[in-house]
Design an enzyme around this catalytic site. Structure first.
Site, PDB file in Angstrom:
ATOM      1  CB  SER A 242      -0.952  -0.052   1.195  1.00  9.39           C
ATOM      2  OG  SER A 242      -1.945   0.923   1.117  1.00  9.39           O
TER       3      SER A 242
ATOM      4  CG  ASP B 263      -6.031  -3.303  -4.122  1.00  5.82           C
ATOM      5  OD1 ASP B 263      -7.037  -2.839  -3.547  1.00  5.82           O
ATOM      6  OD2 ASP B 263      -4.910  -2.769  -4.061  1.00  5.82           O
TER       7      ASP B 263
ATOM      8  CG  HIS C  38      -4.911  -3.033  -0.378  1.00  9.80           C
ATOM      9  ND1 HIS C  38      -4.359  -2.269  -1.382  1.00  9.80           N
ATOM     10  CD2 HIS C  38      -4.493  -2.461   0.787  1.00  9.80           C
ATOM     11  CE1 HIS C  38      -3.643  -1.293  -0.855  1.00  9.80           C
ATOM     12  NE2 HIS C  38      -3.703  -1.388   0.462  1.00  9.80           N
TER      13      HIS C  38
END
Length: 543
Positions: free
Chosen positions: A266, A458, A520
Site C-alpha cells: 500500500s 484490489d 489489497h
C-alpha cells in the site's frame, strides 16, 4: 493505502480556519498542542500565489463539502514510559556512533554512518508462551527512541521457524499512511491470526517460516508507537528506520550477517523507495540490504491514477462495479487530474500536491467508494465500515488492546488503533500523497533487485496501475523489461506443484507479479501463493 471520505476533503485556500473549531471540548493542553500548527497553516495560506489560490478554489468549487474539513493535527497518545529496568537491553546510539575503526588506507572512520546520537533502542525478550504466539520461536519487542524529537517507535521481532542462523531477515511495513504493521502481523503474514473469539490461531503460511521478520509501527503515533511531535512525510520517517535497523543489528550481530530485505504494501510504495535509498546512501553500514518487495503499492500516482477507471469499469479481469455514466465521468475528470499531478511532480510543493490529491481522489476513487463496494477487493461489498471493510481488523484491535497483551510486549501506550487517520491527513496536507517517489527506484535497481507484486482483485492500488508504472519507469533496462511478456507463475514447492497462482515478468533487477485472487492484502487472501512467491524471492530465484 487507506482512503476515507474525510481523508479526501479539505478546506480551500480562501477559507479561514475557525479557531479551534476541531477541538471543542478538549482540555486546554490539547488546544495548546494544536494552536501553533493551525496558526502556521493560516499564515501559509496568506502567502499563496494567485495561481495556487485559483487551484485551491477550483477544488472547492468542484467539491464544496471540503469547506467543512480543515487540517487535523494529531494529538499525542496517552502513554506511560516503563523504567529502564524493565528492558533486557538498551542500545545507545551515542555509543554506537563513538566507535571508530581503521580504514583500508589507515585513516580513522566511524564504524557505521549516520546521525545516531539522539537514538536509543530498548529491547525485551518476549516469552512466546505468555501469549501463545509461535511458542518456541525467539521474539523481541521494544522501542526505538528519538530522544531529541520525543519519538518512540514500537517493533516486534520473530525469529525464523526454520534456520535462524542462516535465514534472511525481513522488515515488514504496512501503509495507510498511518496504519499499524501489527495489522500485517495478525491479519496477513505473521505467525498467528486472531479469530472471532479474540484468540491467536497458528498460521501455517507465516512469512517467518523461512525468514526472521521485524514488524514496525511507523510513523509515530501509529499502533503502539507514540510521540509528542508528528511525522508528516515519508522522507522524515526514513531516518528513524535506518536508526532502528542499525541499533538492532548492533545488539544482535548474529542477524546482521544475514541477507536483509524490506517488504510492505500500500503506502509502503512511498516508504520503501525512500527507506531503501536511505540505507544504501550510507556506505559504512551494518545492514546487508539485498532486495525490496512492494505489494499493491502507491508509487507513481501519475501513471497509476490512469487505471482507476479501467479497474472499476470491467477491464481488470473482474466485472464492472460502476455504470457507464460513472465511468464516463471518470474519463472526463482524468485529464484535469493528470495535469494537477504533473504540476505536483514538477514542483513537489505542498500547495500544488494537496489540491491534486483532493481533486483526483474525489473524482477517480470517490465514485467507486460511493457504491459501497470494498475498495480493497472488487469482488464484494465492504463488510465492516468501522474496520476498513474487514471484521478481522476489529478482532486484531480488540486483541492488541487487552491489558495482558500490552503488558506482555511492553507497550507503553494506553490503547491501540489499527489506523490513525490524523496521521493519514497529516501526510495528505504535507503533499506527500502525490509525490513522485518512483524516481528513486532506478537508483535502487542499480544496486538491488526490486519486486512489484499485486493482488489482481484490489481496486485502490490495482494491478493494472502497478504493472503500468513499472513498465513506464525510465531506467537502463526499461525497453527489455517493458517488452517482456507475462508468463505463468506456478507453485513449485509443495503438493500443489503446477497450480497457477499468477503471472510474472522480469528483466535484470526488476520483477512484476500479478497474483490471482488476491485483494489489497495478498497474504491474507492467498496465503499459500503468498508464501510461495516470498520464499522463492528471498531465495534469489529471480535475481
Amino acid at each position: 493505502m487507506r482512503v476515507l471520505p474525510a481523508t479526501l476533503l479539505v478546506g480551500a485556500a480562501t477559507a479561514a480556519v475557525p479557531p479551534f473549531q476541531q477541538i471543542l471540548g478538549l482540555p486546554k493542553k490539547g488546544a495548546d498542542t494544536l494552536s501553533k500548527p493551525l496558526h502556521d497553516f493560516q499564515e501559509q495560506l496568506k502567502t499563496l500565489s494567485d495561481d495556487a489560490r485559483r487551484l485551491w478554489d477550483e477544488v472547492a468549487k468542484h467539491f464544496p463539502d471540503s469547506m467543512d474539513h480543515n487540517p487535523v493535527f494529531s494529538l499525542p497518545k496517552k502513554h506511560t514510559r516503563r523504567p529502564d529496568s524493565h528492558w533486557d537491553h538498551i542500545v545507545r546510539g551515542a555509543d554506537v556512533q563513538s566507535v571508530w575503526v581503521t580504514g583500508a588506507n589507515g585513516e580513522k572512520e566511524r564504524e557505521v554512518d549516520g546521525k545516531l546520537e539522539a537514538y536509543d533502542l530498548r529491547v525485551k525478550t518476549t516469552d512466546p508462551g505468555a501469549l501463545g504466539i509461535d511458542p518456541g520461536v525467539k521474539q523481541y519487542t521494544g522501542y526505538l527512541d528519538d530522544n531529541e524529537n520525543d519519538k518512540h517507535l514500537f517493533y516486534w521481532f520473530f525469529e525464523s521457524r526454520n534456520d535462524p542462523k542462516n535465514d534472511p531477515v525481513v522488515l515488514w511495513l504496512n501503509g495507510g499512511p498511518g496504519c499499524s504493521s501489527l495489522t500485517g502481523l495478525f491479519l496477513e503474514l505473521g505467525p498467528s491470526s486472531i479469530d472471532s473469539k479474540i484468540k491467536p490461531v497458528y498460521n501455517d503460511f507465516a512469512w517467518n517460516s523461512n525468514a526472521s521478520v521485524i514488524f514496525l509501527d511507523q510513523p509515530v503515533n501509529v499502533g503502539y508507537s507514540y510521540s509528542g511531535s508528528a511525522v508528516s512525510d515519508t522522507v522524515a520517517a526514513g531516518k528513524d528506520v535506518y536508526a532502528l535497523l542499525t541499533l538492532f543489528f548492533k545488539q544482535f550481530p548474529e542477524y546482521a550477517k544475514q541477507d536483509f530485505h524490506i517488504a510492505g504494501e500500500s503506502y509502503a510504495g512511498h516508504y520503501i523507495p525512500v527507506f531503501a535509498s536511505e540505507i544504501l546512501s550510507h556506505k559504512k553500514r551494518n545492514i546487508n540490504l539485498k532486495s525490496v518487495l512492494i505489494g499493491n503499492g502507491l508509487t507513481d500516482p501519475l501513471t497509476q491514477y490512469d487505471h482507476y477507471r479501467p479497474m472499476a469499469c470491467g477491464d481488470g479481469g473482474y466485472p464492472a462495479v460502476l455504470d457507464e455514466a460513472s465511468c464516463q465521468s471518470m474519463d472526463n475528470a482524468l485529464p484535469r487530474c493528470k495535469s494537477m499531478i504533473e504540476s505536483c511532480y514538477n514542483t513537489e510543493s505542498s500547495w500544488v500536491c494537496v489540491p491534486a490529491s483532493i481533486y483526483c481522489n474525489n473524482a477517480l476513487i470517490g465514485p467507486y467508494q460511493r457504491t459501497g463496494q470494498n475498495v480493497y477487493d472488487v469482488r464484494g461489498k465492504c463488510e465492516d465500515e468501522s474496520n476498513l471493510c474487514y471484521k478481522g481488523m476489529g478482532y486484531v484491535s480488540e486483541y492488541l488492546n487487552k491489558r495482558e497483551v500490552r503488558e506482555a510486549v511492553g507497550a507503553e501506550v494506553d490503547g491501540y488503533d489499527s489506523c490513525n487517520f490524523d496521521i493519514n491527513r497529516n501526510f495528505l496536507f504535507h503533499g506527500d500523497w502525490m509525490k513522485p517517489y518512483h524516481r528513486l527506484v532506478p537508483g535502487l535497481l542499480e544496486q538491488i533487485p526490486v519486486l512489484i507484486y499485486a493482488g489482481d482483485a484490489d481496486f485502490i492500488c490495482n494491478w493494472l496501475g502497478n504493472k503500468a508504472w513499472s513498465e513506464a519507469l525510465e531506467w537502463p533496462g526499461q525497453k527489455e523489461y517493458a517488452s517482456a511478456e507475462l508468463e505463468d507463475l506456478v507453485i513449485e514447492q509443495n503438493e500443489h506443484q503446477g497450480k497457477k497462482i499468477g503471472q510474472i515478468k522480469s528483466h535484470g533487477n526488476f520483477t512484476f507479479m500479478r497474483l490471482y485472487g488476491g485483494g489489497h492484502m495478498v497474504p491474507m487472501d492467498q496465503p499459500e501463493a503468498s508464501l510461495e512467491f516470498f520464499n522463492r524471492w528471498i531465495g534469489g530465484e529471480w535475481f
